[in-house]
Write a protein that holds these residues in place. Sequence first.
Motif, mmCIF file in Angstrom:
data_model
loop_
_atom_site.group_PDB
_atom_site.id
_atom_site.type_symbol
_atom_site.label_atom_id
_atom_site.label_comp_id
_atom_site.label_asym_id
_atom_site.label_seq_id
_atom_site.Cartn_x
_atom_site.Cartn_y
_atom_site.Cartn_z
ATOM 1 N N GLY A 166 18.626 -45.738 -53.031
ATOM 2 C CA GLY A 166 20.201 -45.498 -53.270
ATOM 3 C C GLY A 166 20.338 -44.615 -52.331
ATOM 4 N N TYR A 167 19.734 -43.800 -51.227
ATOM 5 C CA TYR A 167 20.164 -43.257 -50.363
ATOM 6 C C TYR A 167 20.642 -44.080 -49.234
ATOM 7 N N LEU A 168 20.616 -44.530 -48.702
ATOM 8 C CA LEU A 168 20.891 -45.902 -48.065
ATOM 9 C C LEU A 168 22.545 -46.263 -48.227
ATOM 10 N N ASP A 169 22.188 -46.747 -50.022
ATOM 11 C CA ASP A 169 23.524 -46.901 -50.497
ATOM 12 C C ASP A 169 24.003 -45.949 -50.141
ATOM 13 N N GLY A 170 23.698 -44.845 -50.589
ATOM 14 C CA GLY A 170 25.204 -43.892 -49.926
ATOM 15 C C GLY A 170 26.081 -44.056 -49.026
ATOM 16 N N LEU A 171 24.648 -43.855 -48.345
ATOM 17 C CA LEU A 171 25.588 -43.544 -46.630
ATOM 18 C C LEU A 171 26.179 -44.526 -46.532
ATOM 19 N N LEU A 172 25.637 -45.908 -46.948
ATOM 20 C CA LEU A 172 27.216 -47.283 -46.745
ATOM 21 C C LEU A 172 28.116 -46.761 -46.971
ATOM 22 N N GLY A 173 28.067 -46.565 -48.611
ATOM 23 C CA GLY A 173 29.277 -46.804 -49.308
ATOM 24 C C GLY A 173 30.434 -45.060 -48.657
ATOM 25 N N LEU A 174 29.513 -44.127 -47.739
ATOM 26 C CA LEU A 174 30.356 -43.431 -47.876
ATOM 27 C C LEU A 174 30.317 -42.538 -46.498
ATOM 28 N N LEU A 175 30.032 -43.764 -45.943
ATOM 29 C CA LEU A 175 29.626 -43.643 -44.360
ATOM 30 C C LEU A 175 29.344 -42.677 -43.805
ATOM 31 N N GLY A 176 29.029 -42.505 -44.382
ATOM 32 C CA GLY A 176 28.036 -40.603 -43.508
ATOM 33 C C GLY A 176 28.731 -39.477 -43.643
ATOM 34 N N VAL A 177 29.884 -39.434 -44.493
ATOM 35 C CA VAL A 177 30.184 -38.409 -44.320
ATOM 36 C C VAL A 177 29.571 -36.305 -44.536
ATOM 37 N N SER A 178 30.438 -35.516 -43.844
ATOM 38 C CA SER A 178 29.941 -34.620 -43.908
ATOM 39 C C SER A 178 29.394 -34.162 -45.309
ATOM 40 N N ASN A 179 28.292 -34.293 -46.159
ATOM 41 C CA ASN A 179 28.060 -33.487 -47.298
ATOM 42 C C ASN A 179 28.125 -34.469 -48.728
ATOM 43 N N TRP A 180 27.948 -35.460 -48.082
ATOM 44 C CA TRP A 180 28.067 -36.616 -49.015
ATOM 45 C C TRP A 180 27.280 -36.496 -49.926
ATOM 46 N N GLN A 181 26.244 -36.084 -49.810
ATOM 47 C CA GLN A 181 25.029 -35.888 -50.785
ATOM 48 C C GLN A 181 24.409 -34.923 -51.780
ATOM 49 N N TYR A 182 26.144 -33.588 -51.615
ATOM 50 C CA TYR A 182 26.105 -33.244 -53.096
ATOM 51 C C TYR A 182 26.855 -34.071 -54.159
ATOM 52 N N LEU A 183 27.184 -35.349 -53.887
ATOM 53 C CA LEU A 183 27.691 -36.112 -55.003
ATOM 54 C C LEU A 183 26.614 -36.395 -55.571
ATOM 55 N N PHE A 184 25.465 -36.429 -55.349
ATOM 56 C CA PHE A 184 23.977 -36.497 -55.916
ATOM 57 C C PHE A 184 23.269 -35.642 -56.553
ATOM 58 N N CYS A 185 23.486 -34.721 -55.883
ATOM 59 C CA CYS A 185 22.399 -33.359 -55.959
ATOM 60 C C CYS A 185 23.100 -32.943 -57.897
ATOM 61 N N ASP A 186 22.316 -32.231 -58.544
ATOM 62 C CA ASP A 186 22.591 -31.556 -59.445
ATOM 63 C C ASP A 186 23.045 -29.750 -59.545
ATOM 64 N N VAL A 187 24.285 -30.182 -58.852
ATOM 65 C CA VAL A 187 24.798 -28.505 -58.118
ATOM 66 C C VAL A 187 26.644 -28.417 -59.578
ATOM 67 N N ASP A 188 26.395 -27.762 -59.816
ATOM 68 C CA ASP A 188 26.801 -27.605 -60.787
ATOM 69 C C ASP A 188 28.818 -27.255 -59.769
ATOM 70 N N MET A 189 29.405 -27.657 -59.575
ATOM 71 C CA MET A 189 30.596 -27.394 -59.021
ATOM 72 C C MET A 189 31.514 -26.678 -60.153
ATOM 73 N N THR A 190 31.359 -26.394 -61.584
ATOM 74 C CA THR A 190 32.460 -25.206 -61.669
ATOM 75 C C THR A 190 32.546 -23.865 -61.286
ATOM 76 N N GLN A 191 31.294 -23.382 -60.641
ATOM 77 C CA GLN A 191 31.026 -22.269 -60.137
ATOM 78 C C GLN A 191 31.935 -21.993 -59.377
ATOM 79 N N PRO A 192 32.272 -20.510 -58.581
ATOM 80 C CA PRO A 192 33.240 -20.252 -58.040
ATOM 81 C C PRO A 192 33.039 -20.081 -56.332
ATOM 82 N N LYS A 193 31.782 -20.399 -56.438
ATOM 83 C CA LYS A 193 30.547 -20.882 -54.700
ATOM 84 C C LYS A 193 31.072 -21.944 -54.460
#
Length: 236
Positions: A166-193
């Motif tokens: 899945g990691y390799l698929d994410g790299l290919l699908g998102l071209l390895g752009v900076s911070n693409w990994q956050y899409l697959f981490c449990d990060v609550d982006m409703t937080q101001p930070k």
Amino acid sequence: MSQEYLRDFQTLIDQMKQHSSFEIIADEIVANYEEGLAELSVNELRMSFGFNLTQNFEKYIDVSLHTHLRFVYYINGDVSGGGEFHLSPIADSLTSTQDPELWHEGMTQQEIEFLKYFRVFDDHPDSGDFKLAAFHLTPGVSPPAFPDIYFYDRGEYWKMNLDYGGYLDGLLGLLGVSNWQYLFCDVDMTQPKYESLFNELNNTLNQLTKLFPARDFETYREILRTKRESDSRRIG
């Protein structure tokens, strides 16, 4: 042995080289693996951890031999974004005895001990932004398959909801752009930070859609939208 990942990464790099908006700063693909390397590596992992990855490992070994790309892209003549990935051989990563020393003085002893069992398989040696992906080994436990994967970003780290494929698929699908990994981490982006991170990823997906209109980024857009409604917690 499957060559599809090696082929797909080579195709991606070729497409970016031919794209007028992209500048390739560094790239490398080892097209020919050493004879017997897959069997040797599988045996090494079996001896070290007591588990057998033959079926999956042979699918990934060719692309993990130091496949490397760093790039930037331009919008209206100005640098607008970029990315980097550098895949290390799986067996080398897992059997490494060197601590990556990812901790800092502000961390608890528990966090430090946790980070000592990170084994890096994707880093950014060219940009040096101290972001990486690593397997996490549990002391005294032999995992039945690939260990959990974590994304580390300058002192913070999150478990990813991806296996190695899945990691390799994410790299290919998102071209390895900076911070693409956050899409697959449990990060609550409703937080101001994380407001700026959300805006950055949203802008990146909009730009990639324009740069590669034949590619479908809607799945990633939906993942990002969900994170604005998420109540997930940081894992670590």
